[in-house]
Design an enzyme around this catalytic site. Structure first.
Site, PDB file in Angstrom:
ATOM      1  N   TYR A   1       0.849  -1.194   0.000  1.00  0.00           N
ATOM      2  CA  TYR A   1       0.000   0.000   0.000  1.00  0.00           C
ATOM      3  C   TYR A   1       0.880   1.238   0.000  1.00  0.00           C
ATOM      4  O   TYR A   1       1.891   1.290   0.718  1.00  0.00           O
ATOM      5  CB  TYR A   1      -0.913   0.033   1.228  1.00  0.00           C
ATOM      6  CG  TYR A   1      -2.347  -0.283   0.914  1.00  0.00           C
ATOM      7  CD1 TYR A   1      -3.120   0.594   0.146  1.00  0.00           C
ATOM      8  CD2 TYR A   1      -2.943  -1.450   1.372  1.00  0.00           C
ATOM      9  CE1 TYR A   1      -4.441   0.307  -0.138  1.00  0.00           C
ATOM     10  CE2 TYR A   1      -4.257  -1.755   1.088  1.00  0.00           C
ATOM     11  CZ  TYR A   1      -5.011  -0.859   0.323  1.00  0.00           C
ATOM     12  OH  TYR A   1      -6.309  -1.149   0.034  1.00  0.00           O
TER      13      TYR A   1
ATOM     14  N   GLU B   1      -0.600   4.835  -0.437  1.00  0.00           N
ATOM     15  CA  GLU B   1      -1.430   6.022  -0.648  1.00  0.00           C
ATOM     16  C   GLU B   1      -0.630   7.280  -0.327  1.00  0.00           C
ATOM     17  O   GLU B   1       0.157   7.324   0.617  1.00  0.00           O
ATOM     18  CB  GLU B   1      -2.687   5.960   0.216  1.00  0.00           C
ATOM     19  CG  GLU B   1      -3.645   4.868  -0.209  1.00  0.00           C
ATOM     20  CD  GLU B   1      -4.905   4.847   0.624  1.00  0.00           C
ATOM     21  OE1 GLU B   1      -5.262   5.896   1.190  1.00  0.00           O
ATOM     22  OE2 GLU B   1      -5.537   3.773   0.700  1.00  0.00           O
TER      23      GLU B   1
ATOM     24  N   ASP C   1      -7.289  14.635 -24.031  1.00  0.00           N
ATOM     25  CA  ASP C   1      -7.267  13.203 -23.757  1.00  0.00           C
ATOM     26  C   ASP C   1      -6.610  12.530 -24.966  1.00  0.00           C
ATOM     27  O   ASP C   1      -7.227  12.376 -26.016  1.00  0.00           O
ATOM     28  CB  ASP C   1      -8.694  12.698 -23.565  1.00  0.00           C
ATOM     29  CG  ASP C   1      -8.772  11.206 -23.294  1.00  0.00           C
ATOM     30  OD1 ASP C   1      -7.749  10.509 -23.453  1.00  0.00           O
ATOM     31  OD2 ASP C   1      -9.873  10.717 -22.944  1.00  0.00           O
TER      32      ASP C   1
ATOM     33  N   THR D   1      -4.018   6.886 -21.514  1.00  0.00           N
ATOM     34  CA  THR D   1      -3.809   5.535 -21.030  1.00  0.00           C
ATOM     35  C   THR D   1      -2.367   5.153 -21.356  1.00  0.00           C
ATOM     36  O   THR D   1      -1.691   5.838 -22.121  1.00  0.00           O
ATOM     37  CB  THR D   1      -4.762   4.537 -21.710  1.00  0.00           C
ATOM     38  OG1 THR D   1      -4.628   4.672 -23.126  1.00  0.00           O
ATOM     39  CG2 THR D   1      -6.197   4.793 -21.310  1.00  0.00           C
TER      40      THR D   1
ATOM     41  N   LYS E   1      -3.079   0.771 -25.312  1.00  0.00           N
ATOM     42  CA  LYS E   1      -3.398   1.254 -26.662  1.00  0.00           C
ATOM     43  C   LYS E   1      -2.110   1.425 -27.475  1.00  0.00           C
ATOM     44  O   LYS E   1      -1.265   0.546 -27.519  1.00  0.00           O
ATOM     45  CB  LYS E   1      -4.218   2.531 -26.598  1.00  0.00           C
ATOM     46  CG  LYS E   1      -5.576   2.389 -25.889  1.00  0.00           C
ATOM     47  CD  LYS E   1      -6.414   3.628 -26.049  1.00  0.00           C
ATOM     48  CE  LYS E   1      -7.795   3.466 -25.436  1.00  0.00           C
ATOM     49  NZ  LYS E   1      -7.803   3.608 -23.967  1.00  0.00           N
TER      50      LYS E   1
ATOM     51  N   ARG F   1      -2.256  -1.839 -18.741  1.00  0.00           N
ATOM     52  CA  ARG F   1      -3.508  -1.089 -18.627  1.00  0.00           C
ATOM     53  C   ARG F   1      -3.391  -0.134 -17.446  1.00  0.00           C
ATOM     54  O   ARG F   1      -3.223  -0.547 -16.305  1.00  0.00           O
ATOM     55  CB  ARG F   1      -4.684  -2.049 -18.434  1.00  0.00           C
ATOM     56  CG  ARG F   1      -4.833  -3.049 -19.573  1.00  0.00           C
ATOM     57  CD  ARG F   1      -6.108  -3.838 -19.462  1.00  0.00           C
ATOM     58  NE  ARG F   1      -7.271  -2.999 -19.687  1.00  0.00           N
ATOM     59  CZ  ARG F   1      -7.755  -2.678 -20.890  1.00  0.00           C
ATOM     60  NH1 ARG F   1      -7.147  -3.114 -21.984  1.00  0.00           N
ATOM     61  NH2 ARG F   1      -8.807  -1.914 -21.007  1.00  0.00           N
TER      62      ARG F   1
END
Length: 478
Positions: A65, A67, A242, A271, A274, A280
């Site tokens: 973790y 964060e 985008d 992203t 692509k 991903r």
């Protein structure tokens, strides 16, 4: 020895380990590789990540973790994650020439949400929204959203419409982006299908949005981002781009000058799969002015970052900084043009009449089919595509009148322009021999169709010959 040969034993061992716990998952993984090797993947948003990228995702970085932000975590022991995120951000900045990069978003939608909230936080003083704090977003009514929009100063967003080639997250009303803002959509010229910058400027002047979103999911042409920034500046709007679909073409120096959004937009999202050929995930690039606001993506929108995916992003971005990747990006566009030309000379109808990026949008109504019928018939024939709306689509967003084709994945396999001409021949042959069926009342159906089995089998045989010339992950044996 190739990477695939070296990793074959490791992958076999890995699958054996997985199979001992859940054999159905092991088999699904094997079947997915088999299916991908045996089909012509023409989905514009899909690609094949390299084996080093794939291997990076399956590591114990997944267990941590982290964060917060680099050097400022809410958990102890994040020194290695700090290295991973720092390297990913460094590669992103250097690759795209950005002032700031944020590597935490889990997807393109997360990247867009992070960007929207960062822009709102940067430009308005967000009031306390305590009465909504304990309620799930899905529980909010339209009246609740109207109250929220009012408290945010009724901010406005102008984005490309879905049927013109935009994305759900560019202000589509059922999407959260269409609920956060008062939104309007801009389209394309009804005759040419191209962006009309004068019409967009007039619409922006009348609507006066806080955010203008540029970029696309199914627009087969390039955009002049200098003009987009000029329009945004003329109404005091933030230009957000985008570039999820064409980030690989920016990274590969296919899109330069006014076609590169990074020098012109205050905020750019993408992203990392692509055309970038990575895992991903998502990225946010921004000018230094917005860095502090974007850095609050966690906890504003995101939870704990996926450290193993950030590591894979770093590897993919490092690959994208090579001459080999730049050569790949140029071949993606060459192949798309060859595919478009092959379809046109065989009677196909293309939105905008062609392409100058990686996307070809074929209007299948000229074959008497809906997009859903064409997509299904092609899948039966070994060709994987996705149905897609065309401008002012009479069949709507579910059945559609088009199929979207893209060349990033087949280019990764080594397909050439002559191969793409053969693919165009296969597509038109199948569509010409597909017959829509009628409903019980004799009306034209939108989903069902008839295709002779020998036609589908013949197409699969042709596909197999091409695929054998360009194996996927050559040397990898399971």
């Amino acid at each position: 020895m190739t990477d695939a040969t070296a990793l074959s034993g490791a992958y076999r061992t890995l699958l054996d380990v997985i199979g001992k716990v859940e054999p159905r998952i092991c088999q699904a993984i094997r079947d997915e590789l088999t299916d991908q090797r045996a089909s012509l993947k023409l989905i514009a948003s899909e690609n094949y990540a390299s084996l080093p990228v794939l291997a990076t995702m399956g590591t114990w970085l997944s267990d941590k973790y982290a964060e917060g932000t680099i050097g400022h975590r809410f958990y102890a022991g994040c020194q290695n994650v700090d290295v991973v995120e720092s390297v990913a951000a460094e590669h992103a900045r250097e690759l795209f020439g950005a002032e700031y990069a944020y590597a935490q978003p889990h997807s393109g939608i997360d990247a867009n949400l992070t960007a929207y909230w960062a822009i709102l936080a940067h430009h308005i003083e967000t009031p306390a929204l305590t009465e909504f704090g304990s309620r799930n977003v899905s529980e909010l009514s339209e009246a609740d959203w109207e109250t929220l929009r009012a408290r945010f100063g009724s901010q406005r967003l102008l984005g490309m419409s879905l049927d013109a080639g935009g994305h759900l997250t560019h202000g589509f009303r059922p999407n959260v982006s269409g609920k956060m803002f008062h939104q309007r959509s801009y389209g394309t010229n009804p005759t040419t299908g191209l962006l009309d910058y004068d019409a967009l400027a007039a619409q922006a002047a009348e609507f006066k949005p806080l955010v203008i979103v540029a970029g696309y999911s199914a627009y087969p042409r390039r955009i002049d981002f200098a003009k987009m920034r000029e329009i945004a500046d003329s109404v005091g709007a933030v230009l957000m781009v985008d570039m999820a679909h064409f980030a690989g073409l920016v990274a590969g120096k296919v899109f330069t000058g006014n076609e590169n959004p990074v020098p012109f937009a205050q905020v750019v999202t993408t992203t990392t799969h692509k055309s970038l050929r990575g895992p991903r995930g998502g990225l946010v690039l921004a000018t230094k002015d917005y860095a502090g606001d974007v850095d609050r993506g966690c906890p504003m929108v995101l939870g704990g970052p996926l450290s193993h995916i950030m590591a894979a992003k770093a590897v993919a971005l490092a690959e994208a900084r090579t001459e080999a990747f730049r050569d790949y990006a140029h071949r993606v566009v060459d192949n798309a043009r060859a595919l478009a030309e092959g379809l046109l000379k065989r009677g196909g109808t293309l939105v905008t009449g062609g392409t100058d990026n990686h996307i070809v949008l074929l209007d299948v109504s000229s074959f008497g089919l809906t997009g859903r019928q064409a997509e299904s018939a092609l899948l039966d024939s070994g060709i994987v595509t996705n149905r897609n709306s065309v401008p002012n689509d009479p069949n709507g967003a579910w059945y559609t009148s088009g199929i979207r084709l893209g060349t990033p994945a087949l280019t990764s396999r080594g397909f050439t322009t002559s191969d793409m001409d053969e693919v165009a021949a296969m597509i038109t042959d199948v569509l010409k021999k597909t017959t829509p069926t009628t409903t019980k009342d004799g009306k034209p159906g939108k989903a069902k169709y008839e295709l002779a089995q020998e036609v589908a089998d013949g197409s699969k045989d042709r596909a197999a010959k091409l695929l054998d010339l360009h194996p996927l992950y050559p040397g990898l044996t399971l």
